[in-house]
Design a protein around this motif. Structure first.
Motif, PDB file in Angstrom:
ATOM      1  N   ILE A   6       0.914  -1.381  -0.130  1.00  0.00           N
ATOM      2  CA  ILE A   6       0.171   0.168  -0.176  1.00  0.00           C
ATOM      3  C   ILE A   6       0.775   1.283   0.064  1.00  0.00           C
ATOM      4  O   ILE A   6       0.676   2.164  -0.772  1.00  0.00           O
ATOM      5  CB  ILE A   6      -0.673  -0.021   1.209  1.00  0.00           C
ATOM      6  N   ARG A 201     -11.224  16.272  -0.133  1.00  0.00           N
ATOM      7  CA  ARG A 201     -12.080  15.405   0.770  1.00  0.00           C
ATOM      8  C   ARG A 201     -11.684  13.907   0.311  1.00  0.00           C
ATOM      9  O   ARG A 201     -12.402  12.910   0.249  1.00  0.00           O
ATOM     10  CB  ARG A 201     -13.484  15.494   0.682  1.00  0.00           C
ATOM     11  N   VAL A 202     -10.713  13.640  -0.648  1.00  0.00           N
ATOM     12  CA  VAL A 202     -10.523  12.240  -1.152  1.00  0.00           C
ATOM     13  C   VAL A 202      -9.660  11.389  -0.057  1.00  0.00           C
ATOM     14  O   VAL A 202      -9.938  10.309   0.046  1.00  0.00           O
ATOM     15  CB  VAL A 202      -9.441  12.462  -2.234  1.00  0.00           C
ATOM     16  N   GLU A 204     -11.130  10.936   2.668  1.00  0.00           N
ATOM     17  CA  GLU A 204     -12.146  10.046   3.461  1.00  0.00           C
ATOM     18  C   GLU A 204     -12.216   8.675   2.623  1.00  0.00           C
ATOM     19  O   GLU A 204     -12.531   7.853   3.103  1.00  0.00           O
ATOM     20  CB  GLU A 204     -13.332  10.892   3.542  1.00  0.00           C
ATOM     21  N   LEU A 205     -12.287   8.839   1.229  1.00  0.00           N
ATOM     22  CA  LEU A 205     -12.184   7.722   0.547  1.00  0.00           C
ATOM     23  C   LEU A 205     -11.097   6.711   0.472  1.00  0.00           C
ATOM     24  O   LEU A 205     -11.134   5.712   0.524  1.00  0.00           O
ATOM     25  CB  LEU A 205     -12.140   8.017  -0.951  1.00  0.00           C
ATOM     26  N   LEU A 206      -9.753   7.498   0.590  1.00  0.00           N
ATOM     27  CA  LEU A 206      -8.545   6.731   0.946  1.00  0.00           C
ATOM     28  C   LEU A 206      -8.587   5.832   2.104  1.00  0.00           C
ATOM     29  O   LEU A 206      -8.238   4.935   2.243  1.00  0.00           O
ATOM     30  CB  LEU A 206      -7.269   7.437   0.702  1.00  0.00           C
ATOM     31  N   LEU A 207      -9.156   6.832   3.324  1.00  0.00           N
ATOM     32  CA  LEU A 207      -8.841   6.035   4.593  1.00  0.00           C
ATOM     33  C   LEU A 207     -10.004   5.095   4.711  1.00  0.00           C
ATOM     34  O   LEU A 207     -10.123   4.336   5.753  1.00  0.00           O
ATOM     35  CB  LEU A 207      -8.989   7.103   5.739  1.00  0.00           C
ATOM     36  N   ALA A 208     -10.825   5.027   3.768  1.00  0.00           N
ATOM     37  CA  ALA A 208     -11.828   3.743   3.972  1.00  0.00           C
ATOM     38  C   ALA A 208     -11.071   2.523   3.554  1.00  0.00           C
ATOM     39  O   ALA A 208     -11.620   1.366   3.918  1.00  0.00           O
ATOM     40  CB  ALA A 208     -13.078   3.907   3.264  1.00  0.00           C
ATOM     41  N   THR A 209     -10.029   2.725   2.905  1.00  0.00           N
ATOM     42  CA  THR A 209      -9.479   1.421   2.562  1.00  0.00           C
ATOM     43  C   THR A 209      -7.983   1.247   3.352  1.00  0.00           C
ATOM     44  O   THR A 209      -7.533   0.205   3.275  1.00  0.00           O
ATOM     45  CB  THR A 209      -9.572   1.136   1.186  1.00  0.00           C
ATOM     46  N   ILE A 210      -7.568   2.207   3.236  1.00  0.00           N
ATOM     47  CA  ILE A 210      -6.117   2.310   3.942  1.00  0.00           C
ATOM     48  C   ILE A 210      -5.871   2.933   5.119  1.00  0.00           C
ATOM     49  O   ILE A 210      -6.860   3.817   5.465  1.00  0.00           O
ATOM     50  CB  ILE A 210      -4.832   2.788   3.115  1.00  0.00           C
ATOM     51  N   LEU A 215      -0.974   6.056   4.646  1.00  0.00           N
ATOM     52  CA  LEU A 215      -1.003   7.233   3.568  1.00  0.00           C
ATOM     53  C   LEU A 215      -0.013   8.177   3.879  1.00  0.00           C
ATOM     54  O   LEU A 215       0.861   8.667   2.976  1.00  0.00           O
ATOM     55  CB  LEU A 215      -2.413   7.805   3.874  1.00  0.00           C
ATOM     56  N   LEU A 376      -9.106  13.756   9.262  1.00  0.00           N
ATOM     57  CA  LEU A 376     -10.460  13.740   8.831  1.00  0.00           C
ATOM     58  C   LEU A 376     -11.308  14.613   9.396  1.00  0.00           C
ATOM     59  O   LEU A 376     -12.638  14.722   9.111  1.00  0.00           O
ATOM     60  CB  LEU A 376     -11.069  12.252   9.398  1.00  0.00           C
ATOM     61  N   ARG A 392      -8.836   9.237  17.169  1.00  0.00           N
ATOM     62  CA  ARG A 392      -9.633   9.267  16.127  1.00  0.00           C
ATOM     63  C   ARG A 392     -11.126   9.327  16.280  1.00  0.00           C
ATOM     64  O   ARG A 392     -11.692   8.484  17.012  1.00  0.00           O
ATOM     65  CB  ARG A 392      -9.270   8.424  15.076  1.00  0.00           C
TER      66      ARG A 392
ATOM     67  N   LEU B  50     -17.560   2.132   7.661  1.00  0.00           N
ATOM     68  CA  LEU B  50     -16.310   1.996   6.985  1.00  0.00           C
ATOM     69  C   LEU B  50     -15.031   2.379   7.853  1.00  0.00           C
ATOM     70  O   LEU B  50     -13.943   2.401   7.283  1.00  0.00           O
ATOM     71  CB  LEU B  50     -16.363   3.381   5.942  1.00  0.00           C
ATOM     72  N   VAL B  52     -13.835   5.123   9.160  1.00  0.00           N
ATOM     73  CA  VAL B  52     -13.037   6.376   9.104  1.00  0.00           C
ATOM     74  C   VAL B  52     -13.615   7.249  10.301  1.00  0.00           C
ATOM     75  O   VAL B  52     -13.097   8.218  10.511  1.00  0.00           O
ATOM     76  CB  VAL B  52     -13.573   7.155   7.808  1.00  0.00           C
ATOM     77  N   PRO B  79     -18.559   8.605  -0.154  1.00  0.00           N
ATOM     78  CA  PRO B  79     -18.748   9.557   1.018  1.00  0.00           C
ATOM     79  C   PRO B  79     -19.659  10.592   0.677  1.00  0.00           C
ATOM     80  O   PRO B  79     -20.036  10.970  -0.509  1.00  0.00           O
ATOM     81  CB  PRO B  79     -17.534   9.999   1.274  1.00  0.00           C
ATOM     82  N   ARG B  82     -18.249  14.417  -1.385  1.00  0.00           N
ATOM     83  CA  ARG B  82     -17.564  13.870  -2.611  1.00  0.00           C
ATOM     84  C   ARG B  82     -15.952  14.056  -2.586  1.00  0.00           C
ATOM     85  O   ARG B  82     -15.701  15.339  -2.225  1.00  0.00           O
ATOM     86  CB  ARG B  82     -18.098  14.067  -3.689  1.00  0.00           C
ATOM     87  N   GLY B  83     -15.289  13.327  -2.836  1.00  0.00           N
ATOM     88  CA  GLY B  83     -13.910  13.610  -2.772  1.00  0.00           C
ATOM     89  C   GLY B  83     -13.037  12.822  -3.905  1.00  0.00           C
ATOM     90  O   GLY B  83     -12.959  11.574  -3.836  1.00  0.00           O
ATOM     91  N   LEU B  84     -12.355  13.378  -4.754  1.00  0.00           N
ATOM     92  CA  LEU B  84     -11.488  12.762  -5.742  1.00  0.00           C
ATOM     93  C   LEU B  84     -10.151  13.717  -5.666  1.00  0.00           C
ATOM     94  O   LEU B  84     -10.284  14.748  -5.557  1.00  0.00           O
ATOM     95  CB  LEU B  84     -12.135  12.677  -6.905  1.00  0.00           C
ATOM     96  N   TYR B 101      -7.094  -1.011  -3.440  1.00  0.00           N
ATOM     97  CA  TYR B 101      -8.121  -1.941  -2.889  1.00  0.00           C
ATOM     98  C   TYR B 101      -7.623  -3.184  -3.108  1.00  0.00           C
ATOM     99  O   TYR B 101      -8.364  -4.222  -2.727  1.00  0.00           O
ATOM    100  CB  TYR B 101      -9.486  -1.756  -3.280  1.00  0.00           C
TER     101      TYR B 101
END
Lengths: 393, 303
Positions: A6, A201-202, A204-210, A215, A376, A392, B50, B52, B79, B82-84, B101
């Motif tokens: 990762i 805000r990406v 949040e998406l990243l920390l949902a898996t790693i 990171l 976060l 956290r 999730l 988080v 989420p 939205r975040g990218l 993943y």
């Protein structure tokens, strides 16, 4: 999937993004251009044109004596057709002096004044010719006398060798400036990268898996590679220019050791500052606020940097310089300057490296904690202590 | 069979309780609609699932096992915020996420291509996300939740900001995933959509689940109500045992009646004149939602 996989993926993304970013390529290119052009410029200023001495067919036999007595590359000889042609060239400025007459009765033609260096060379030749004539007259071997004369040089003991080694001073300057610039640039990339992920805000998406530490570690590693590449390219460019142009031939500077220490200390410095900046940058959520967390850290870098380049380059043994070169956070900016100056004992370098490496685990822990707790939390700036204490969530 | 169990979650932000023992489950192949007013606890619940956000108490299980990092890698998440990476190309970004993943490079790339095709953003693969319209960014966001072939979907407001065509595409994708056995948990304020799409719904108010069940179960009055389109109620209703007239609009009358007496009512109405419609009256999800949320909050809440 292992943590290392990762971290590598995260680092690879950072590397790809930065290596294709125009600003990074531009910064690296201009730093490289600066050191190479600087080297070329020094070379041009440094090597003034050699003095040109014209020799008539009658005096051409002393050519070897002129060049050997004047030292390496300082004087060039040039044969001219006859005295009249030689005089014209002297008047035109193509020649600095013209030797006429015969080897045992030399005459010099110059436009205005005879260069003192040439004067001493010509005097020495005339004296040698006279001496040889006398020795021959006495039945001795002029060659033998000449060689024993050459070796009869008094031994000089310097009580206060005040003469500074220009090559070392310049190298120390360049190393000091490069490491500072490299650390500031890479440190900013880390801080901006952390905040960019928060702002967009990406994270949040990243920390949902790693996990947060993966990171953070990947980001620091990736930007470390990016920064290291930059400094290695510039250092290699500078060292290459110096060695190709022979800029440091007269200096005792150890080019290889200086380059390696610069790169090594950049790595240590980067790890230290990148961790600190990653932890601190996680506290803010907007790009406008990045400077508020970066500036105190850059202040912290500026102090040892200024001491290093303003004192350390000229006085590597100054006590302030010596002490700063051992303290973590300061040593990466000062020690390589001392090393470029030469004469740093191995134990001193090891002590500085050891102290810097010893605080890295502490920094990893503190930065990891700040980062995980704050990354976060969007919105207002998270307070340092609050982020440090809170778990956290 | 994969089942997501949310078991007595609790969470407080300072002195404000966000979740107070929230429990429900989402079953394999089921689309579960999660509705509730703003601040009711939907996002908090999803973020705890999730990982988080850490809950104060309770547990999230998947197939009976508490969710850990390995299980989380099999969830697709969208989420609320939205975040990218705005400056990263759509294709590169989705491939990167798929690899995070756990997919290998070739599979990740193939999956990215498939989902960008499915969601109609294939021609935007080489564009930076920031250059896309909001609706297309939303599609990329959904692709980010799907690209690693997740075995569970948790989508926070997936339909907000979508145009009608995109809503259809998204609905179709969710149905198709559910048909493949993937439990889908999504939150939404668009109740008609939830009603159309979901197998089951959960209504949350003030951090507590107030209703959980199949839509058809929920859309039932405690005492059955029937709609009669015929002669005015006065012509047939009086005298019928257990019948209460609730409303009359035009020729339509809504009556509440005891279970099993509907045939007698129909006969009475027919005796009074022609009946054009006689049907069980079912509350819409919107009405149901208003009722339960109002009841639990003691205040009027817009749907």
């Amino acid at each position: 999937m292992s943590a290392w996989t990762i971290i590598r993926l995260v680092a690879a993304r950072e590397i790809r993004v930065k290596f294709t970013s125009r600003s990074y390529l531009l910064a690296t290119g201009s730093m490289l251009a600066a050191v190479v052009l600087g080297g070329v410029l020094i070379n041009v200023v440094d090597s003034s044109d050699p003095l040109k001495v014209g020799l008539t067919p009658q005096t051409s036999s002393v050519a070897d004596a002129v060049t050997s007595l004047s030292g390496k590359g300082d004087v060039e000889t040039k044969d001219v057709a006859d005295e009249a042609a030689g005089k014209r060239q002297v008047r035109d400025g193509d020649l600095d002096a013209l030797l006429t007459g015969t080897p045992d009765r030399l005459a010099v033609v110059v436009n205005k004044d005879l260069d003192p260096k040439l004067e001493s060379v010509f005097t020495a030749i005339a004296q040698q010719q006279a001496l040889s004539a006398q020795i021959e007259g006495l039945g001795g071997d002029p060659e033998k006398v000449a060689s024993s004369l050459l070796s009869a040089v008094p031994k000089v003991t310097q009580l206060d060798p005040a003469e500074t080694d220009g090559g070392k001073v310049v190298a120390a300057y360049i190393v000091g400036i490069l490491i500072f610039l490299g650390l500031v640039t890479a440190g900013q990339l880390v801080a901006q990268g952390v905040v960019e992920e928060k702002t967009s805000r990406v994270v949040e998406l990243l920390l949902a898996t790693i996990s947060p530490w993966q990171l953070m570690a990947g980001k620091v590693l990736g930007i470390g590679v990016v920064g290291l590449t930059q400094i290695a390219v510039v250092v290699a460019g500078g060292a290459g220019t110096a060695s190709i142009l022979g800029l440091v031939d007269t200096s005792e500077l150890n080019l290889g050791a200086t380059a390696i220490s610069a790169i090594g200390w950049f790595l240590i410095g980067f790890t230290t500052y990148a961790l600190a900046l990653a932890g601190l940058a996680a506290l803010v959520s907007r790009q406008e606020e990045v400077s508020s967390v970066i500036s105190p850290v850059i202040m912290l870098m500026t102090l040892p940097y200024v001491v290093g380049v303003s004192i350390g380059t000229w006085e590597p043994d100054n006590p302030l310089v010596v002490w700063l070169s051992r303290i973590p956070f300061c040593s990466p900016l000062v020690m390589p300057i001392r090393i470029a100056g030469g004469g740093v004992p191995a134990w001193d370098v090891l002590l500085a490296v050891g102290l810097s490496l010893a605080i890295i685990p502490v920094l990893v822990w503190v930065a990891g904690r700040l980062y995980s707790n704050a990354v976060l939390q969007t919105g207002d700036r998270v307070k340092l202590l609050q982020a440090f204490r809170a778990d956290r969530g | 069979m994969s089942v997501l169990e949310i078991d007595r979650l609790s969470k407080s932000y300072g002195s404000r309780a966000a979740l107070t023992g929230t429990s429900f489950e989402v079953r394999a192949g089921e689309i579960f609609g999660f509705v509730g007013s703003n601040g009711a606890g939907k996002t908090t619940t999803m973020r705890i699932v999730l990982g988080v956000l850490a809950g104060d108490g309770g547990e999230v299980r998947w197939d009976g096992r508490p969710i850990d990092a390995d299980l989380r890698r099999r969830i697709g998440y969208m989420p609320e915020e939205r975040g990218l990476y705005p400056r990263m190309k759509v294709g590169e970004q989705l491939t990167y996420l798929a690899r995070l993943y756990g997919m290998d490079a070739a599979t990740a790339r193939a999956s990215m291509e498939r989902w960008t095709d499915t969601l109609g953003i294939a021609e935007r693969r080489d564009d930076e996300v920031v250059k896309l319209s909001l609706g297309n960014q939303q599609r990329v966001q959904l692709a980010a939740a799907l690209v690693h072939e997740p075995e569970l979907l948790v989508l926070d407001e997936p339909f907000s900001g979508l145009d009608p065509v995109a809503v259809d595409v998204m609905s179709e994708v969710l149905r198709e995933r559910a048909a493949a056995g993937v439990p889908v948990l999504f939150s939404s304020h668009q109740l008609e959509l939830v009603e159309r799409l979901c197998d089951r719904v959960g209504i949350i108010a003030a951090g507590r689940m107030v209703e959980v069940g199949a839509i058809d179960e929920l859309r039932r009055h405690e005492v059955p109500r029937w709609r009669v389109d015929g002669e005015p109620a006065a012509a047939w209703a009086p005298g019928l045992a257990g019948v209460r007239v609730l409303a009359e609009t035009g020729t339509t009358t809504v009556v509440e009646l005891a279970a099993g007496s509907e045939q007698a009512v129909l006969a009475a109405a027919l005796a009074a004149g022609p009946v054009r419609e006689f049907a069980l009256e079912r509350p819409s999800l919107t009405e149901l939602y208003r009722d339960v949320v109002t009841a639990s909050n003691g205040t009027e809440v817009p749907a």
